[in-house]
Design an enzyme around this catalytic site. Structure first.
Site, PDB file in Angstrom:
ATOM      1  CG  ASP A  77      10.818 -29.301 -27.735  1.00 56.45           C
ATOM      2  OD1 ASP A  77      10.544 -30.424 -28.212  1.00 56.45           O
ATOM      3  OD2 ASP A  77      11.623 -29.127 -26.806  1.00 56.45           O
ATOM      4  CG  ASP A  79      10.474 -34.407 -24.279  1.00 58.17           C
ATOM      5  OD1 ASP A  79       9.322 -34.371 -23.796  1.00 58.17           O
ATOM      6  OD2 ASP A  79      10.909 -35.368 -24.931  1.00 58.17           O
ATOM      7  CB  THR A 184       6.572 -33.606 -28.593  1.00 63.51           C
ATOM      8  OG1 THR A 184       7.330 -34.586 -27.891  1.00 63.51           O
ATOM      9  CG2 THR A 184       5.124 -34.075 -28.674  1.00 63.51           C
ATOM     10  CB  ALA A 185      10.173 -37.076 -30.789  1.00 62.17           C
ATOM     11  CE  LYS A 229      10.198 -32.075 -31.897  1.00 59.75           C
ATOM     12  NZ  LYS A 229      10.741 -31.387 -30.702  1.00 59.75           N
ATOM     13  CG  ASP A 252      15.147 -28.372 -24.873  1.00 55.82           C
ATOM     14  OD1 ASP A 252      16.020 -29.129 -24.410  1.00 55.82           O
ATOM     15  OD2 ASP A 252      14.229 -28.776 -25.604  1.00 55.82           O
ATOM     16  CG  ASN A 255      18.627 -32.714 -31.963  1.00 52.91           C
ATOM     17  OD1 ASN A 255      19.555 -32.875 -32.749  1.00 52.91           O
ATOM     18  ND2 ASN A 255      18.616 -33.245 -30.754  1.00 52.91           N
TER      19      ASN A 255
END
Length: 324
Positions: A77, A79, A184-185, A229, A252, A255
């Protein structure tokens, strides 16, 4: 978008839009992946933190990652796992500086992000509104233009926000001969820039529709978030011939539990309260690269998030005023 031929049949618990977003992201990632990832570049890891940052084994567990295991890969991930803060917010600051949108739109965007962090839930109507705001900013712009600007924004806002500890984990997988992917989004173009700058293999990110190299203002599927994801990782693993039980994933956020649950080696990095609890319950490995003061705040991540957004918005508005 037609079903991709290299995907095996499966029972899908995710929504059709999540599946579409994941498959589109995997396809985009494979097209832009580096054939050979160079070593990581940038600031060195701080002295005295090696044991904390690297996945060094204890006498009770074997070495990981396993060198030469080409059926394994690592999924990170972005962020607050690889980078402090949200990539899309830093990107937004850079676009504002370049007058892509007005102060009013910046304030609206900042409020939407703050509301999401404070509420801690994904209200569909609110998420759609935030999504439409972001897409309206790039609609009509060339993909190549945003990629070029993204390179500049990385240097301005992102390069110094990479967690050295997570860099060490990524490098361990690269040194073992494994591919390393960001998940990542953030827009796939932004994610690809960050992955390349860090010497990683490539990136899975949200795919915005473009026609003849120009953004239409629509997404392919939905943002690469939560179940999407997991779908992207599953699709990429199928295409690459990976054994997910031998793969690792790092995040982290709670979600990302769907993504973390896919692999045999899940790691909670700088975890939020829900992920920390889930990781301990399921005996997942944890790493925390924040200072002691920041780690104490793990129970109230929303406050820190809102502070970062408000501070960024204020800085951007102040910049705007100075330039007048």
């Amino acid at each position: 978008m037609a079903a991709l031929g290299w995907l095996p049949p499966r029972r899908r618990s995710a929504t059709a839009r999540s599946v579409l977003a994941g498959e589109a992201s995997a396809e985009a990632a494979r097209k832009t992946a580096l054939t050979e990832a160079p070593p990581l570049t940038g600031p060195e890891t701080e002295p005295g933190t090696r044991a904390e940052e690297g996945p060094e084994p204890t006498p009770e567990e074997p070495a990981f990652p396993v060198a030469g295991d080409d059926l394994a890969a690592a999924f990170f991930d972005l962020d607050n796992t690889v980078m402090q803060g949200a990539a899309i917010f830093h990107f937004g600051r850079g676009l504002y500086k370049r007058e892509f949108f007005r102060r009013r739109e910046l304030a609206r965007f900042a409020w939407q992000q703050a509301w999401f962090r404070l509420a801690g839930v994904e209200d569909p109507e609110h998420m759609q509104d935030a999504r439409d705001s972001a897409l309206s900013i790039v609609k009509g712009h060339k993909v190549s233009e945003l990629m070029s600007i993204g390179e500049e924004i990385y240097d301005e806002y992102m390069a110094e926000r990479i967690w050295p500890g997570t860099r060490a984990l990524a490098q361990a997988h690269l040194d073992a001969g494994q591919k390393v992917w960001l998940v990542t989004a953030a827009p796939v173009e932004t994610a690809t820039i960050i992955a390349r700058r860090l010497g990683l293999t490539g990136a899975l990110g949200t795919v915005a529709e473009s026609v003849e190299g120009v953004y239409t203002g629509r997404l392919v599927g939905e943002p690469l978030h939560g179940p999407a994801k997991a779908e992207a990782v599953r699709a990429l693993a199928a295409a690459e011939g990976l054994d997910l039980e031998r793969c690792a994933a790092y995040s982290d956020s709670h979600n990302d539990i769907p993504m973390l649950s896919l692999v045999g080696h899940p790691y909670a990095i700088n975890p939020d309260t829900k992920l920390r609890k889930h990781a301990r319950t399921n005996d997942w490995r944890l790493r925390d690269y924040r200072t002691g003061r920041k780690a104490v705040k793990v129970g109230v991540p929303a406050a820190a998030g809102v502070g970062a957004i408000a501070g960024g918005a204020a800085a951007a508005i102040a910049l705007h005023r100075r330039r007048k």
